[in-house]
Design a protein around this motif. Structure first.
Motif, mmCIF file in Angstrom:
data_model
loop_
_atom_site.group_PDB
_atom_site.id
_atom_site.type_symbol
_atom_site.label_atom_id
_atom_site.label_comp_id
_atom_site.label_asym_id
_atom_site.label_seq_id
_atom_site.Cartn_x
_atom_site.Cartn_y
_atom_site.Cartn_z
ATOM 1 N N MET A 66 6.762 2.922 -6.360
ATOM 2 C CA MET A 66 7.493 2.845 -5.094
ATOM 3 C C MET A 66 6.700 3.558 -4.006
ATOM 4 O O MET A 66 6.347 4.731 -4.160
ATOM 5 N N LEU A 67 6.423 2.848 -2.938
ATOM 6 C CA LEU A 67 5.737 3.412 -1.781
ATOM 7 C C LEU A 67 6.788 3.923 -0.796
ATOM 8 O O LEU A 67 7.742 3.207 -0.473
ATOM 9 N N PHE A 114 12.955 10.327 4.420
ATOM 10 C CA PHE A 114 11.926 9.425 3.933
ATOM 11 C C PHE A 114 12.470 8.021 3.826
ATOM 12 O O PHE A 114 13.663 7.790 3.732
ATOM 13 N N GLU A 115 11.532 7.078 3.893
ATOM 14 C CA GLU A 115 11.855 5.659 3.936
ATOM 15 C C GLU A 115 11.185 4.947 2.763
ATOM 16 O O GLU A 115 9.997 5.144 2.519
ATOM 17 N N HIS A 116 11.944 4.133 2.050
ATOM 18 C CA HIS A 116 11.412 3.328 0.949
ATOM 19 C C HIS A 116 10.782 2.079 1.553
ATOM 20 O O HIS A 116 11.461 1.277 2.188
ATOM 21 N N LEU A 117 9.476 1.901 1.368
ATOM 22 C CA LEU A 117 8.747 0.788 1.984
ATOM 23 C C LEU A 117 8.514 -0.384 1.039
ATOM 24 O O LEU A 117 8.516 -1.537 1.467
ATOM 25 N N GLN A 118 8.282 -0.093 -0.246
ATOM 26 C CA GLN A 118 7.902 -1.159 -1.176
ATOM 27 C C GLN A 118 8.108 -0.703 -2.610
ATOM 28 O O GLN A 118 7.941 0.473 -2.925
ATOM 29 N N ARG A 151 2.001 -1.625 3.089
ATOM 30 C CA ARG A 151 2.118 -2.055 1.698
ATOM 31 C C ARG A 151 0.949 -1.533 0.895
ATOM 32 O O ARG A 151 -0.123 -1.262 1.443
ATOM 33 N N ILE A 152 1.160 -1.405 -0.430
ATOM 34 C CA ILE A 152 0.013 -1.234 -1.318
ATOM 35 C C ILE A 152 -0.310 -2.621 -1.845
ATOM 36 O O ILE A 152 0.585 -3.370 -2.248
ATOM 37 N N LYS A 153 -1.570 -2.966 -1.778
ATOM 38 C CA LYS A 153 -2.016 -4.305 -2.188
ATOM 39 C C LYS A 153 -2.975 -4.183 -3.361
ATOM 40 O O LYS A 153 -3.892 -3.366 -3.328
#
Length: 153
Positions: free
Chosen positions: A74-75, A84-88, A133-135
């Motif tokens: 989880m990013l 904090f914010e959950h992005l991905q 994002r993490i790619k």
């Protein structure tokens, strides 16, 4: 001396969290990843499935039960105010360990070791015209010769 901790924020990861890593790259310090690990019992089988197996007994008959390890990366983004914010979330085999590269590159690199023997590399993409994002970049499977030989025979 008694030291106490105060909870500032909590977040349900749905699976047990086992590692947290903040990005050390300048300009990206607000990003962190949380890795999870859960062992799930699968249906009973007598065949080798490639996953780790546990023996159990049903009415005196030995059976093997396949075990699958699942996880997520989880990013998240932390703000100076403590929110904090959950992005991905990225589903993958259970995460054993994660580390960000400390080299100064335009795009921070994250390495993840997982429960199926893979070393996965991800880039943090925070381009202005895209959501952060993490790619995935590369995946390398690490096998010991003992494991490969025992599965082939």
């Amino acid at each position: 001396m008694v030291v106490s901790a105060q909870r500032l924020k909590s977040f349900d990861t749905n699976l047990p969290a086992d590692s947290v890593e903040f990005c050390p790259s300048p300009g990206h310090w607000e990003y962190f990843v949380c890795g999870t690990y859960q062992l799930q019992q699968e249906t009973t089988t007598t065949e080798t499935t490639g996953e780790q197996e546990a023996e159990r007994t049903d009415n005196g008959v030995k059976r093997r039960t396949a075990q699958t390890r699942v996880g997520q990366c989880m990013l998240m983004r932390a703000s100076p105010s403590g929110e904090f914010e959950h992005l991905q979330s990225v589903d993958m085999p259970a995460i054993l360990d994660m580390k960000w590269s400390h080299s100064s590159t335009p795009s921070p690199l994250l390495a993840i070791a997982d429960a199926v023997g893979a070393l996965r590399f991800y880039n943090l993409n925070d381009a202005a015209n895209e959501s952060v994002r993490i790619k995935p970049e590369e995946t390398h499977y690490i096998f010991s010769s003992y494991i490969v030989e025992s599965r082939l025979t």
